[in-house]
Design an enzyme around this catalytic site. Structure first.
Site, PDB file in Angstrom:
ATOM      1  N   ILE A  40       0.825  -1.229  -0.033  1.00 19.92           N
ATOM      2  CA  ILE A  40      -0.068   0.124  -0.057  1.00 19.92           C
ATOM      3  C   ILE A  40       0.816   1.329   0.070  1.00 19.92           C
ATOM      4  CG2 ILE A  40      -1.925   1.366   1.197  1.00 19.92           C
ATOM      5  CD1 ILE A  40      -2.464  -1.727   2.580  1.00 19.92           C
ATOM      6  N   SER A  62      11.646  -5.838   5.372  1.00 19.07           N
ATOM      7  CA  SER A  62      11.495  -7.352   6.115  1.00 19.07           C
ATOM      8  C   SER A  62      10.257  -7.774   5.283  1.00 19.07           C
ATOM      9  CB  SER A  62      11.052  -6.792   7.635  1.00 19.07           C
ATOM     10  OG  SER A  62       9.996  -5.848   7.672  1.00 19.07           O
ATOM     11  N   ALA A 109       4.212   0.977   8.056  1.00 16.92           N
ATOM     12  CA  ALA A 109       5.175  -0.007   8.544  1.00 16.92           C
ATOM     13  C   ALA A 109       4.393  -0.911   9.708  1.00 16.92           C
ATOM     14  CB  ALA A 109       6.536   0.797   9.098  1.00 16.92           C
ATOM     15  N   LYS A 112       2.089  -7.895   9.296  1.00 15.54           N
ATOM     16  CA  LYS A 112       0.743  -8.097   9.140  1.00 15.54           C
ATOM     17  C   LYS A 112       0.084  -9.518   8.932  1.00 15.54           C
ATOM     18  CE  LYS A 112       0.735  -7.593   4.150  1.00 15.54           C
ATOM     19  NZ  LYS A 112       0.431  -7.136   2.813  1.00 15.54           N
ATOM     20  N   ASN A 127       6.951  -4.703  16.962  1.00 15.12           N
ATOM     21  CA  ASN A 127       7.217  -4.039  15.916  1.00 15.12           C
ATOM     22  C   ASN A 127       5.904  -3.238  15.553  1.00 15.12           C
ATOM     23  OD1 ASN A 127       8.325  -3.405  13.708  1.00 15.12           O
ATOM     24  ND2 ASN A 127       7.241  -4.490  12.193  1.00 15.12           N
ATOM     25  N   SER A 152      -7.329  -1.298  10.352  1.00 14.35           N
ATOM     26  CA  SER A 152      -7.947  -2.388   9.431  1.00 14.35           C
ATOM     27  C   SER A 152      -9.337  -2.654  10.068  1.00 14.35           C
ATOM     28  CB  SER A 152      -7.178  -3.549   9.719  1.00 14.35           C
ATOM     29  OG  SER A 152      -7.767  -4.620   9.251  1.00 14.35           O
ATOM     30  N   TYR A 177      -2.365  -9.690  15.989  1.00 20.54           N
ATOM     31  CA  TYR A 177      -2.169  -8.761  14.764  1.00 20.54           C
ATOM     32  C   TYR A 177      -3.569  -7.743  14.821  1.00 20.54           C
ATOM     33  CZ  TYR A 177      -2.919  -6.151  10.309  1.00 20.54           C
ATOM     34  OH  TYR A 177      -3.248  -5.381   9.496  1.00 20.54           O
ATOM     35  N   LYS A 181      -3.668  -3.327  15.943  1.00 16.57           N
ATOM     36  CA  LYS A 181      -4.425  -2.247  15.406  1.00 16.57           C
ATOM     37  C   LYS A 181      -5.480  -1.411  16.193  1.00 16.57           C
ATOM     38  CE  LYS A 181      -2.562  -2.560  11.521  1.00 16.57           C
ATOM     39  NZ  LYS A 181      -1.306  -1.703  11.242  1.00 16.57           N
ATOM     40  N   ASN A 227      -4.261 -14.531   2.105  1.00 18.55           N
ATOM     41  CA  ASN A 227      -5.206 -13.462   1.247  1.00 18.55           C
ATOM     42  C   ASN A 227      -5.751 -14.197  -0.184  1.00 18.55           C
ATOM     43  OD1 ASN A 227      -5.116 -11.735   3.567  1.00 18.55           O
ATOM     44  ND2 ASN A 227      -3.935 -10.063   2.312  1.00 18.55           N
ATOM     45  N   PHE A 246     -12.929 -21.639   1.600  1.00 17.14           N
ATOM     46  CA  PHE A 246     -12.899 -22.095   2.969  1.00 17.14           C
ATOM     47  C   PHE A 246     -14.335 -21.810   3.513  1.00 17.14           C
ATOM     48  CE2 PHE A 246      -8.459 -20.723   2.861  1.00 17.14           C
ATOM     49  CZ  PHE A 246      -7.760 -22.061   3.039  1.00 17.14           C
ATOM     50  N   ASP A 325     -12.223 -17.105  10.349  1.00 13.50           N
ATOM     51  CA  ASP A 325     -12.934 -16.207   9.313  1.00 13.50           C
ATOM     52  C   ASP A 325     -14.198 -15.629   9.700  1.00 13.50           C
ATOM     53  OD1 ASP A 325     -10.811 -16.370   7.540  1.00 13.50           O
ATOM     54  OD2 ASP A 325     -11.709 -18.124   6.499  1.00 13.50           O
TER      55      ASP A 325
HETATM   56  N1  LIG Z   1      -2.916  -5.346   2.913  1.00 19.18           N
HETATM   57  C1  LIG Z   1      -4.038  -5.630   3.796  1.00 19.18           C
HETATM   58  O1  LIG Z   1      -4.769  -6.254   3.514  1.00 19.18           O
HETATM   59  C2  LIG Z   1      -4.138  -4.651   4.967  1.00 19.18           C
HETATM   60  C3  LIG Z   1      -5.341  -4.493   5.529  1.00 19.18           C
HETATM   61  C4  LIG Z   1      -5.621  -3.617   6.570  1.00 19.18           C
HETATM   62  C5  LIG Z   1      -4.520  -2.953   7.158  1.00 19.18           C
HETATM   63  N2  LIG Z   1      -3.237  -3.170   6.545  1.00 19.18           N
HETATM   64  C6  LIG Z   1      -2.227  -2.299   6.947  1.00 19.18           C
HETATM   65  O2  LIG Z   1      -1.619  -1.640   6.213  1.00 19.18           O
HETATM   66  C7  LIG Z   1      -0.211  -1.353   6.248  1.00 19.18           C
HETATM   67  C8  LIG Z   1       0.400  -1.711   5.103  1.00 19.18           C
HETATM   68  O3  LIG Z   1       0.007  -2.923   4.581  1.00 19.18           O
HETATM   69  P1  LIG Z   1       0.799  -3.865   3.269  1.00 19.18           P
HETATM   70  O4  LIG Z   1      -0.212  -4.444   2.871  1.00 19.18           O
HETATM   71  O5  LIG Z   1       1.271  -2.622   2.639  1.00 19.18           O
HETATM   72  O6  LIG Z   1       1.824  -4.402   4.023  1.00 19.18           O
HETATM   73  P2  LIG Z   1       3.469  -4.786   3.584  1.00 19.18           P
HETATM   74  O7  LIG Z   1       4.032  -5.771   4.373  1.00 19.18           O
HETATM   75  O8  LIG Z   1       3.436  -4.966   1.864  1.00 19.18           O
HETATM   76  O9  LIG Z   1       3.961  -3.152   3.834  1.00 19.18           O
HETATM   77  C9  LIG Z   1       4.712  -2.830   4.906  1.00 19.18           C
HETATM   78  C10 LIG Z   1       6.050  -2.417   4.768  1.00 19.18           C
HETATM   79  O10 LIG Z   1       6.639  -1.930   5.909  1.00 19.18           O
HETATM   80  C11 LIG Z   1       7.864  -2.592   6.089  1.00 19.18           C
HETATM   81  N3  LIG Z   1       8.120  -2.649   7.537  1.00 19.18           N
HETATM   82  C12 LIG Z   1       7.469  -3.596   8.363  1.00 19.18           C
HETATM   83  N4  LIG Z   1       8.117  -3.254   9.609  1.00 19.18           N
HETATM   84  C13 LIG Z   1       8.966  -2.290   9.730  1.00 19.18           C
HETATM   85  C14 LIG Z   1       9.944  -1.634  10.301  1.00 19.18           C
HETATM   86  N5  LIG Z   1       9.835  -1.797  11.757  1.00 19.18           N
HETATM   87  N6  LIG Z   1      10.710  -0.783  10.000  1.00 19.18           N
HETATM   88  C15 LIG Z   1      10.656  -0.233   8.744  1.00 19.18           C
HETATM   89  N7  LIG Z   1       9.894  -0.851   7.910  1.00 19.18           N
HETATM   90  C16 LIG Z   1       9.072  -2.055   8.342  1.00 19.18           C
HETATM   91  C17 LIG Z   1       7.756  -3.867   5.298  1.00 19.18           C
HETATM   92  O11 LIG Z   1       9.161  -4.385   5.116  1.00 19.18           O
HETATM   93  C18 LIG Z   1       7.009  -3.581   4.242  1.00 19.18           C
HETATM   94  O12 LIG Z   1       7.851  -3.109   3.171  1.00 19.18           O
HETATM   95  C19 LIG Z   1       0.083  -2.172   7.384  1.00 19.18           C
HETATM   96  O13 LIG Z   1       0.005  -1.496   8.745  1.00 19.18           O
HETATM   97  C20 LIG Z   1      -0.999  -3.412   7.665  1.00 19.18           C
HETATM   98  O14 LIG Z   1      -1.080  -3.820   8.982  1.00 19.18           O
HETATM   99  C21 LIG Z   1      -3.268  -3.971   5.403  1.00 19.18           C
END
Ligand SMILES: NC(=O)c1ccc[n+]([C@@H]2O[C@H](COP(=O)([O-])OP(=O)(O)OC[C@H]3O[C@@H](n4cnc5c(N)ncnc54)[C@H](O)[C@@H]3O)[C@@H](O)[C@H]2O)c1
Length: 367
Positions: A40, A62, A109, A112, A127, A152, A177, A181, A227, A246, A325
């Site tokens: 995102i 990571s 960051a 997830k 984290n 989320s 997780y 949030k 997902n 599922f 779920d």
């Molecule tokens: N993708 C989804 O379905 C979804 C849904 C609801 C909420 N979210 C939230 O949105 C945010 C982004 O999600 P995403 O899907 O892009 O995930 P993603 O894992 O693709 O992106 C997260 C990024 O953060 C980096 N990261 C993690 N911990 C770190 C740290 N301590 N320092 C520096 N970088 C760090 C990872 O390397 C990664 O590039 C997250 O907070 C996630 O919980 C995602």
């Protein structure tokens, strides 16, 4: 890169360069994007630059790869500033705020993976909560007020009313997780209540899917995807033998679970709108918004739509329900539409088309 890729990349670059030229007299506000190389975050970097903000990325990679930065360079026609490191590192965060005149932050960051969080809860609390606390301290020290936080729809669990509104009570989190949030939202609320000079928005994302239409950036699920959409596209591409649905005995029109799938570019745009909205607010402000389409689709509807846009028959079978779920959830988007003037632009089919093109681009890269 074939000729069609080259033409497409050039068109995106030209659009980006045009915007940058138009804006060159205006100093661009720098927005720190934590986790900006992720799914995102990388799409939000594109939307921010197009809206006249300068994205500054910090990522420890990571859960992402440096190829995302290369993808951004191709789309935007220029490099973005990226710090490689952990945003739990107070010294590094201090350095970034000292070196860059940051005016706002989007905090993506986080770890997830819901399943992993049940096995390694401390990794998630450390984290996801730790990084938010370090960030808030750095923002205070450097007098940065504006924050958009990734929350989320998981905070709703199985809601008692549908579509789910922001005032619908949250449920106890089903996983560590999800709890991070919920706690993240509470930290922001308490911090604002304490009188702190901060303006914060928590966005409750529904189910982000899709990718940038250039197929230069997209979701990079490491390992077996948890997902639906990455599993669908990987099955379509033959990487997975078959998709398990599922459960088909839920109380929904075809018995399969319902989610609200939102194109990641629409979601990215909600972050831009949030920052613009915060700009007009008094100090000491907090609010939260659902970001979904307001439509729910069953798993079977997604499978059929994917087959239509990809032209592939998907190998799937019905398995038992998966523990944890939620049966059905979709967003009421009245609040974000009214207050942020945000409207989703993409259909489910368009989002699935972009996910599929991204999958095809990944396969090409792997050759
Ligand atoms: N993708 C989804 O379905 C979804 C849904 C609801 C909420 N979210 C939230 O949105 C945010 C982004 O999600 P995403 O899907 O892009 O995930 P993603 O894992 O693709 O992106 C997260 C990024 O953060 C980096 N990261 C993690 N911990 C770190 C740290 N301590 N320092 C520096 N970088 C760090 C990872 O390397 C990664 O590039 C997250 O907070 C996630 O919980 C995602």
């Amino acid at each position: 890169m074939d000729i069609f890729d080259a033409v497409a990349a050039t068109a995106y670059q030209q659009a980006a360069i045009l915007i940058i030229h138009k804006l060159e007299e205006v100093p661009m506000k720098k927005i720190l994007i934590t986790g900006g190389a992720g799914y995102i975050g990388s799409h939000t970097a594109v939307s921010l630059l197009h809206a006249g903000f300068e994205p500054i990325i910090i990522d420890d990679f990571s859960n992402s790869e440096k190829s995302a930065l290369e993808g951004l360079r191709k789309i935007l026609g220029r490099e973005l500033t990226c710090y490689e490191g952990d945003c739990n590192n107070q010294e590094l965060m201090d350095r970034i705020f000292s070196e860059q005149s940051i005016t706002g932050v989007i905090h993506f960051a986080a770890h997830k993976a819901v399943g992993e969080s049940t096995k390694l809860p401390l990794k998630y609390y450390k984290n996801n909560i730790g990084s938010l606390l370090v960030l808030l301290e750095a923002m205070k020290k450097h007098h940065v007020k504006d924050l958009v936080f990734s929350s989320s729809c998981t905070v709703y669990g199985q809601p008692d009313e549908l579509p789910v509104r922001e005032i619908t009570p949250r449920k106890d989190a089903e996983s560590p997780y999800g709890n991070t949030k919920r706690i993240g939202e509470d930290i922001l609320m308490d911090y604002v209540k304490s009188g702190e000079n901060i303006r914060a928005i928590a966005l409750r994302y529904f189910n982000p899917i899709g990718a940038h239409e250039s197929a230069e950036i997209g979701e990079l699920p490491l390992g077996v995807p948890a997902n639906l959409i990455p599993f669908v596209t990987q099955t379509g591409a033959g990487i997975r033998e078959k998709l398990t649905v599922f459960g088909d005995d839920y109380d929904t029109p075809d018995g399969t679970c319902i989610r609200d799938y939102i194109h990641v570019l629409d979601l990215a745009d909600a972050h831009v709108k949030s920052l613009q909205y915060l700009n007009d607010k008094q100090d000491n402000f907090y609010d939260l918004f659902n970001v979904g389409t307001g439509r729910g689709n069953t798993v079977m509807e997604v499978i059929k739509a994917f087959e239509k846009v990809s032209g592939k028959a998907l190998n799937y079978h019905i398995g038992p329900r998966r523990p944890g779920d939620v049966e059905k959830v979709w967003a009421d988007t009245t609040k974000i539409t009214d207050k942020l003037n945000w409207h989703p632009q993409y259909s489910l089919e368009e989002a699935l088309r972009d996910s599929w093109n991204w999958q095809l681009a990944l396969a090409k890269r792997a050759q």
